[in-house]
Design an enzyme around this catalytic site. Structure first.
Site, PDB file in Angstrom:
ATOM      1  N   ASP A 392       0.807  -1.221   0.000  1.00 52.30           N
ATOM      2  CA  ASP A 392       0.000   0.000   0.000  1.00 52.30           C
ATOM      3  C   ASP A 392       0.843   1.275   0.000  1.00 52.30           C
ATOM      4  OD1 ASP A 392      -2.223  -1.543   0.026  1.00 52.30           O
ATOM      5  OD2 ASP A 392      -2.661  -1.280   2.160  1.00 52.30           O
ATOM      6  N   VAL A 393       1.998   1.223   0.648  1.00 56.50           N
ATOM      7  CA  VAL A 393       2.797   2.442   0.818  1.00 56.50           C
ATOM      8  C   VAL A 393       3.468   2.896  -0.475  1.00 56.50           C
ATOM      9  CG1 VAL A 393       3.218   1.967   3.245  1.00 56.50           C
ATOM     10  CG2 VAL A 393       4.872   1.190   1.550  1.00 56.50           C
TER      11      VAL A 393
END
Lengths: 465, 102
Positions: A392-393
């Protein structure tokens, strides 16, 4: 020498020791806030603790030394052994556990004080009660946080009216506290009911909070324990406790805010929204295109001839225990004059800064590690961004897809690198269930495999160049 | 200690805590939280005083648990903080912190 002057002598010794302890604690914390001096900081603070503990044995009128020695010995040994053995990946829950013990200690002081029925002023009684409630909440809450991160409690208990129930329990604790502090009724059942209510509150407050938000909660309980210690310090007239407790209370509050901000959450959001299990109901706009695989040999050659490589590690890397191999790969690349940097997202790992600890354990020097603000401008000039265990990052939808649950979260701009290599176990969406647009970009290649073996093949590929 | 002096101590200590932490880099958040967790292990001295003055079996039991928990906070907090900070090295200090790694 008469007894009075012995007491005065002991008192002067204790007060001086506590003054030295306060100095050592503050200097220690100051040194711990820079990577260059951090190592010595804990030694300073540790010395302070030894001085204060030793001096306290000379406290006038002390008894129960056998019990005291046994308690310190047993508690100390268990904590020392568990603290030396715990894996670095499990550090967040261990901190929660030790913090909860401190809260329990503060609550116990209040309990002994209130059960004894000793004559104290109403101010002291109020502080004992408030410190006792906070300490007990921190104790049971931290235990739940520990159990959740350790996987002993799975999922998050949520139901309608939960916040109202918590408010009712808090109200009950406050009413009981007022009854006690006013001196109206300080009998054993009432005091027991007060601590019972506070312990239940800690449990019911923490149960609905999801695992991803737990670090913020642990940090909050850390600050609360500090405050509880300070309050009990007022009751006992103990300056070392007031100073150390208050310093931790305010430093911990600031640290909690910094962590919440780093995770793109507000404290109120964490405590009252009942989210934090990562991933929402909507998965955002569908992504078109395909994932393009790459062989480790090709990826290795690409990195070996690069000028600059940025590695983006995530918690998945630590789970695969691949950090040692990653550092070996890094050293090989550095020997070939490739510039290598590590880009750490604030929520990489299980709490802010946790990934730095895991990389440090593998031997990665901290000056190769950059955080989000420092590194984001550098992806433009990087030949390769190697993503391992992060998802996600580095998902660009956080920048441009308003329908995505992670929209607005600050991300690492790995997609700006000339080539992106993603080490990933399989093709499915990640842990959060959100499709990652980065994987479908034209400059992205997927290196499928287990983190550890994939990096091992990269090492072999670089060596064979 | 009079109430107003205690309040002065409280206020100054609160500012101190804030200032000491204000500019800490993200890389140290976890060790620093652990370090501050260790510092409130000072609750041990209070628990010792409470147990030292306890008379009834109930007070002694709770006092004993209090000292045990507080000692765990202080000792455990030290052990994990020291372990984490020991690993932080710059590239100037070659030889790395890796144990069992070549």
């Amino acid at each position: 020498m008469d007894l009075g002057s012995v007491h005065i002598g002991a008192d002067a010794l204790i007060q001086t020791s506590y003054l030295i302890t306060a100095f050592l604690f503050i200097m220690g914390l100051k040194r711990m806030s820079s990577p260059v001096t951090a190592r010595s900081g804990i030694l300073w603070a540790g010395a302070g603790m030894v001085v204060a503990t030793a001096a306290t044995f000379f406290f006038p009128g002390m008894g129960n030394f056998a019990l005291m020695g046994a308690a310190i010995f047993v508690g100390g040994i268990i904590a020392w052994v568990s603290g030396r053995r715990v894996a670095m990946t499990n550090m967040p829950q261990m901190i929660a556990l030790y913090n909860g013990m401190g809260g329990g200690g503060a609550a116990a002081i209040a309990a002994v004080e209130l059960y004894s029925g000793r004559q104290i002023t109403s101010t002291e009684a109020t502080l004992a009660v408030v410190g006792g409630i906070i300490g007990a909440v921190s104790f049971s809450g931290s235990l739940i946080a520990f159990a959740k991160l350790q996987g002993l409690i799975k999922g998050s208990l949520r139901f309608g009216g939960q916040q109202i129930l918590n408010l009712l329990i808090l109200a009950a604790a406050l009413v009981l506290g007022a009854v006690i502090a006013s001196g109206y009724n300080v009998t054993t059942p009432v005091v027991s009911a007060l601590f019972g209510a506070a312990l239940v509150l800690g449990v019911s407050m923490t149960l609905p909070i999801g695992g991803a938000d737990m670090p913020v909660v642990i940090s909050l309980y850390n600050a609360l324990t500090g405050l509880a210690v300070a309050f009990e310090g007022f009751v006992l007239g103990n300056a070392a406790m007031i100073i150390a407790g208050t310093v931790v209370g305010s430093a911990g509050t600031l640290l909690t805010q910094l962590m919440a901000r780093a995770m793109n959450r507000s404290l109120g959001n964490v405590l009252f929204s009942g989210f934090g299990d990562t991933g929402g109901t909507s998965s955002g706009t569908a992504i078109t295109g395909s994932m393009k695989p790459i062989e480790a040999s090709d990826a290795g050659v690409m990195m070996a001839f690069a000028q600059k490589v940025i590695i983006v590690p995530g918690y998945g890397m630590a789970v695969a225990q691949a950090q040692h191999k990653v550092w070996e790969l890094t050293q090989l690349l550095i020997d070939r004059s490739v510039t290598v940097k590590f880009a750490i997202h604030p929520v990489a790992g299980r709490m802010p800064g946790h990934m730095n600890v895991l990389l440090a354990e593998a031997g990665v020097p901290y000056d190769l590690i950059a955080d989000l603000d420092e590194i984001n401008a550098e992806f433009d000039g990087a030949d390769v961004a190697l993503i391992i265990g992060a998802n996600d990052v580095v998902n660009p939808v956080a920048r441009n897809d308003k329908s995505s649950p992670i929209y607005g979260m600050p991300i690492l701009n790995a997609d700006k690198a000339k080539n992106v290599i993603v080490i990933k176990r399989g093709q499915g969406a990640g842990f959060s269930g959100i499709e990652n647009a980065l994987f479908y970009l034209d400059n992205t290649r997927m290196l499928y495999g287990d983190g550890q073996s994939a990096v091992a093949s990269l090492i072999a590929a670089v060596k064979s160049v | 200690m009079t109430g107003i002096v205690a309040l002065y101590i409280f206020m100054l200590a609160a500012f101190t805590g804030y200032e000491v932490i204000a500019k800490v880099p993200v890389i140290l958040h976890t060790p620093l939280m652990s370090g501050s967790n260790f510092v409130h292990g000072i609750v041990l001295v209070g628990a010792m005083v409470a147990l030292g003055a306890a008379t009834t079996p109930l007070e002694k039991t709770i006092g004993f648990i209090g000292v045990l928990l507080a000692a765990g906070n202080a000792v455990g907090g030290y052990a994990v903080t020291e372990r984490m900070l020991e690993m932080f090295k710059s590239s100037g200090a070659k030889g790395g912190g890796a144990k069992g790694h070549h």
